[in-house]
Design a protein around this motif. Structure first.
Motif: not given
Length: 1194
Positions: A1041, A1045, A1049, A1076-1077, A1079-1080, A1087, A1091, A1094-1095
């Motif tokens: 994971s 990410l 990215n 992602c929600k 994951f954060k 991590k 994240c 990526v966002l």
């Protein structure tokens, strides 16, 4: 032996020699004249600038150092180099920095060529004395940066002292203009010499040279010699060797005295010698803790002895003749007769009194031969040779006898080494008469194999090396007829050292000594042939020496028994286990050269040792018995004889009883057991292979007990030897079953089959990891007839252990061995498409086997040692290849596409991963299966496309270990639907990894692929869907994971999804945001950082999803971790500057100002205010604070 090795190394035309050694031999002259001139000429410009000075000096050093091994090549060029440099020194206006740099260059040349040669080139006219003296007087002895200047000036002054005029003539009027008396030149030089003898750096050595030249001048020795010697003795007497300052002072005083007595005339110094000797005896320097002081004491004391003795050549010495071959050939008999009267006259002059002090000196030199430092022993040995040169025959013989006393086994290795050096010196000078060779040669033979155990290692390599030097010197010193009686002993001993010595330097020294004897004596049997096989380079490899060269040499009858006897006497009980094992293998290889000797003499000698008290001897003897017996069995096959026909019945019984004796004495326990168990395993294996008539004998039960007990108790064995024990035990079990557990040929003893199979399957469930490993390997090594009828039971046991332990993440090594065993069992059972699953691999059980291996190929277990699951993956990949090739060759119809496809996809995934050696393993297996034609593997997906990507030549040209080569091929599999997902999964951990080269080349290849499809909306959408599948499947798997990410990215940052960003609320972005929600919510900083990146990249996508992305980022601005808040603000700042269409340009400046000026690491209440301000500016609803916050605080 260094010199002889270098000579021999250069003269041998060996294609395998290294480039370095070739370069050291091919220099034909000084080839850097122009560059050297340029560097010296540039001194005027570069001095004063530190960087240019250093670079110029370094370059000059590089040039000069090329000639370290052949300094004579500089001789034709030394004069012009010296003159060019001295021109800078002679210019009165030269600044100090230029003068010091010039002398530094002179020192570099002097260091390479040697001061004795180089100093002779200094100008030494009368006009040079005062300028050199004045320049030296102006130096600061304490300046550590300019010591080269002082060193070279002292050497120059030493040469100017050789002018043939009295120094008082240089003084002129001693009154200067100011009325003060000027110091005489003689006194000035003496004062400088004394002052520099007391310094702590290299000029002290040059000052001692100055003393030896200056004090031996006729005018100086009359006025100053006595006073200088008094000063030196006072200096020696008043200092001790406890403080470093006093040690340096003593060093200078002793050096100067040694050189003075070396260069001075005997008549001038004889009167002072007894006083100096008395002073040295009172000082007890031979007991000093400083090796350099002891060495200087030995040097000085031998020079005193040479002063006491008249300078003469011993008429009794042995003279071989001229060293020149041409001179020897042209020498006639008449010349020899003419010399005889002169010799007789010299012999008549032998009777003269020897001073008592000489005996004292010789005693000191003999003590020096036993010193603990080599430099002292070497100096003492040369002293013995020089002093003996001047002694009468009777006294010289007494000295030789005293030297021979060093070769007592009560003496240390230092005494043996010193004795060898002394004998070499005596022999080289002709002072060791042929009549003494009967006493000397046996001692040298012992020295060639001298080794004394000290703790966990041994000493004596220097003794053996020095003994080779003695043999080398004897070859040059004696006529062939003198050495002829000793040739067999010397030749055998040298060859034994050449092939069997543990130390590579000793092997090479012995080879050089043997070569010298072959060339100069001409009486060594088969010398040329042996030298061809055992030259300087081939003896460098220890294994090659023991297993190959020794066999070749033993092919000559003169050396066969000597080599075998040495192995039995010295090597099979050696302290180093590697030597013992190599010795036993060598005995195996030597057995065909002397089978009868091995069977009737060697084996009976070994059998008592095999049950003896010495652990190392017992270990080596058991291994040797095993190897010799097996070698005799192989020989017997050629003549239709059994081993029992070749060895006595007593030996057979002794071999059979070894196990019981060791068991009764409890010698399988503890540290000794770690050696006895693998040794007995080897014995069981070799005796079984040799078909010893022990079937149904009780000893078989004992052997089986030992194998089983070893497997059960492996956890008590030290980690360094457990692997070797396991290999030995498993090999023994396989051979034992093959020979003794068949009821009929090809049919197992059913009782033993049931017992062993049940026992090892039960061992797979043991709580001890090593017992599981041993049981798995034991099942894998069973012969086919032992597996027949038990295959289903065995495979179920192995599969169950693999499945259960993989879920638990334990017993990784056992899982690896079980996976190997699965393939071994299948290969031995064979394939039959419609056979019974109990007896062969068939259509009923092939899917289960592949299922187990494919599950194991996805083992990513980690512990404190790292990615230990990789061991299982490698075993699984190798096993898959073995089983697939077996099935494809025998029953390809049972290889369904459902088996081949996942196998090839898993191999493709492994071939795209980050660890080089595992990627190489997978890639090579993938290629082997793809290109295999006999048999051809059926149902490989996209075979034609794969053959286009990987043409046949890539099987040899493609280096899978190199990321620069591997990824450009493997990423092409992304275009093949069947391999797309697995290949991308493998690339994910490579592109998102941490190794720079792997990340660079994998990401470059991935982006090349994406650029090729960026205009294809369907292909890009499919790629995005595959990314989402990988993310969902590995959401909780940090191994995938986090790299995922990081890779995503990079993909977003390179605008690879540009065609998708134009579509409102693209489904890829929506689903990715949802993931992602979740994951954060993690507490892992790495991590969260991934994240956030990526966002920020997802902001490219248009529609309502953009507001949702901003909302998530704004929530992270109030995360409970300050570092997360700070990182989010920083990334948002860069995002807004990069993507200028994200927000209204009118509020952009305000938003950027808030992001940059706010301290996001302050308390949450303050931060929340600024965050809410941003929400208002961006038109995003303010997040509501929950009553009970989770990790995320908003």
């Amino acid at each position: 032996m260094a010199l002889s090795e270098a000579e021999n190394g250069c003269s041998v035309d060996d294609g395998g020699e290294s480039d370095a050694s070739v370069k050291s031999c091919v220099l034909g002259g000084f080839s850097d004249t122009e560059e050297t001139r340029g560097l010296i000429s540039s001194l005027l410009e570069v001095h004063g600038n530190t960087s240019t000075t250093e670079s110029t000096t370094e370059r000059f050093l590089v040039i000069m150092n090329r000639y370290q091994e052949q300094p004579h090549l500089l001789d034709p060029h030394l004069e012009w180099m010296l003159n060019m440099i001295l021109e800078f020194v002679r210019i009165e206006e030269s600044p100090p920095s230029l003068v010091h740099l010039a002398f530094k260059f002179l020192y570099i040349i002097c260091k390479v060529r040697g001061y004795k040669i180089f100093m002779q080139l200094f100008p030494h006219e009368v006009a040079d004395v005062q300028p050199v003296l004045d320049l030296l007087s102006g130096q600061d002895p304490k300046d550590s940066e300019t010591w080269e200047t002082r060193y070279m000036l002292l050497l120059w002054l030493s040469m100017t002292c050789l002018i043939p005029f009295d120094l008082y003539r240089l003084d002129g009027h001693l009154e200067s203009e100011g009325g003060k008396a000027r110091e005489p030149t003689m006194d000035r030089i003496l004062a400088i010499a004394k002052s520099y003898l007391l310094v702590s750096d290299s000029p002290r050595d040059a000052a001692s040279v100055l003393v030896s030249k200056f004090m031996t001048r006729p005018d100086v020795k009359q006025k100053c010699l006595g006073d200088f010697l008094d000063w030196s003795l006072a200096t020696v007497s008043q200092t001790n060797d406890q403080s470093m300052t006093d040690i340096m002072v003593l060093d200078g005083a002793l050096q100067s005295l040694a050189k003075l007595f070396k260069h001075g005339k005997r008549d001038d110094l004889l009167q002072y010698a007894p006083t100096i000797l008395q002073c040295l005896e009172q000082k007890h320097l031979s007991e000093s803790s400083q090796a350099m002081l002891r060495k200087l004491c030995v040097k000085l004391i031998q020079r005193l002895a040479l002063t006491f003795l008249k300078p003469r050549l011993a008429a009794w010495r042995y003279q071989r003749g001229s060293r020149s071959l041409a001179a020897n050939l042209s020498m006639s008999q008449s010349t020899t007769v003419a010399v005889t009267p002169e010799v007789e006259m010299q012999e008549q002059e032998e009777d003269y009194d020897i001073p008592e002090e000489v005996e004292t000196v010789i005693e000191h030199l003999l003590v020096g031969l036993k010193d603990k430092e080599t430099i002292v022993r070497w100096s003492a040995a040369k002293g013995i040779g020089r002093v003996t040169w001047r002694l009468p025959k009777e006294l010289a013989d007494e000295v030789v006898g005293s030297v021979l006393d060093c070769f007592s086994f009560q003496e240390t290795d230092n005494a043996w080494h010193g004795g060898c050096l002394a004998l070499a010196e005596l022999g080289r000078r002709g002072l060791l008469l042929p009549s003494r060779l009967t006493d000397v040669v046996p001692l040298i033979i012992k020295s060639l194999t001298y080794e004394e155990k000290r703790g966990a290692c041994s000493v004596g390599s220097n003794v053996r090396d020095a003994a080779c030097y003695v043999c080398w010197s004897f070859a040059r010193a004696y006529e062939p007829k003198e050495l002829k009686p000793f040739v067999p002993q010397i030749a055998s001993a040298l060859l034994i050292t050449t092939v069997f010595d543990r130390n590579v330097n000793c092997r090479r020294a012995a080879s050089a000594a043997f070569q010298e004897n072959v060339g100069r004596q001409g009486t060594f049997p088969h010398g040329i042939d042996i030298l061809t096989a055992a030259d300087y380079y081939t003896v460098g490899n220890l294994k090659n020496c023991y297993l190959n060269i020794s066999v070749y040499i033993a092919g000559f009858p003169e050396y066969t028994k000597a080599l075998i006897d040495h192995l039995i006497a010295m090597k099979i009980n050696h302290w180093d286990v590697v030597i013992r094992e190599l010795s036993t293998k060598a005995l195996h290889n030597l057995t065909p050269q002397a089978p009868d000797y091995m069977a009737t003499t060697v084996l009976p000698q070994l059998l008592p040792m095999a049950v003896g008290s010495d652990l190392h001897g017992r270990h080596g003897a058991i291994l040797a018995c095993a190897e010799i017996t097996h070698a005799l069995y192989k020989l017997g096959l050629q003549t239709n004889r059994t081993v029992v026909d070749m060895i006595s019945s007593e030996c057979v019984d002794a071999l059979k009883n070894i196990h019981q004796k060791l068991h009764d004495r409890k010698q399988y326990r503890g540290f000794g057991g770690e050696l006895m168990r693998p040794a007995m395993g080897s014995l069981i294996e070799k005796l079984s292979l040799s078909k010893m008539p022990f079937k149904n004998d009780p000893v078989i039960t004992g052997w089986q007990w030992l194998i089983d007990d070893t497997i059960k108790t492996l956890q008590f064995v030290s980690s360094t030897v457990k692997d070797s024990i396991m290999v030995a035990v498993v090999s023994a079990l396989s051979a034992l079953c093959e020979e003794y557990y068949q009821a009929e040929p090809g049919t197992a003893d059913s009782q033993m089959q049931d017992v062993l199979v049940s026992q090892y399957i039960e061992g797979l469930k043991s709580p001890q990891m090593l017992t599981r490993c041993g049981s798995a390997l034991a099942l894998g090594c069973l012969p086919r007839f032992m597996i027949h009828g038990k295959l289903r039971q065995i495979l179920e046991g192995l599969q169950q252990m693999c499945t259960v332990t993989q879920k638990e993440g334990s017993f990784t090594e056992a899982r690896r061995d079980a996976v190997r065993a699965v393939a071994q069992v299948c290969v031995k059972a064979g394939v039959c498409a419609h056979g019974s699953p109990d007896s062969s691999l068939c259509s009923e059980n092939v899917a289960e086997v592949y299922g187990t291996l494919l599950d194991s190929i996805s083992d990513y277990t980690t512990d404190s040692r790292g990615d230990v699951g990789a061991w299982v993956r490698v075993a699984a990949m190798t096993s898959l290849m073995e089983v697939t090739m077996l099935v494809a060759s025998s029953a390809a119809e049972i290889l369904s596409p459902d088996l081949v496809k996942p196998m090839m996809c898993c191999l493709a995934q492994q071939a795209a991963e980050k660890i080089d050696r595992y990627r190489a393993c997978a890639g090579n297996i993938f290629m082997q299966l793809l290109h295999s034609t006999e048999p051809a593997v059926p149902h490989i997906p996209h075979r034609e496309e794969l053959l286009t990507i990987f043409p046949i030549e890539t099987t040899t040209s493609l280096n899978w270990n190199a990321p620069s080569q591997a990824f450009q091929y493997i990423t092409q599999l992304l275009g093949l639907p069947q391999y797309h997902c697995h290949t991308l999964l493998g690339l994910t951990v490579s592109v998102g990894g941490t190794t720079q080269s792997t990340v660079q080349f994998s990401s470059q290849s991935l982006f090349d692929y994406l650029r090729g499809i960026q205009d294809d909306s369907a292909a890009l959408t499919q790629f995005g869907d595959t990314l989402l599948i990988i993310f969902r499947d590995n959401f909780r798997n940090d191994r995938v994971s986090i790299p995922f990410l990081k890779m995503l990215n990079q993909i977003l940052a390179n605008s690879c999804f540009e065609i998708l960003t134009t579509e409102e609320n693209h489904q890829f972005c929506v689903e990715l945001l949802t993931l992602c929600k979740e994951f954060k919510k993690s507490k892992d900083i790495s991590k969260l950082h991934a994240c956030i990146d990526v966002l920020c990249g997802l902001i490219q996508f248009r529609g309502e999803v953009r507001k949702k992305v901003l909302s998530q980022l704004l929530m992270l601005l109030c995360h409970s971790f300050p570092v997360v808040r700070k990182t989010t603000a920083s990334q948002m700042y860069e995002m807004l500057l990069t993507y200028d269409d994200v927000i209204d340009p009118e509020v952009l400046d305000d938003v950027v100002t808030v992001l940059s000026d706010t301290n996001w690491e302050s308390d949450l209440a303050t931060v929340r205010t600024h965050r809410n301000q941003l929400c208002d500016l961006l038109g995003v609803p303010r997040p509501q604070v929950l009553a009970k916050s989770s990790v995320q605080v908003s």
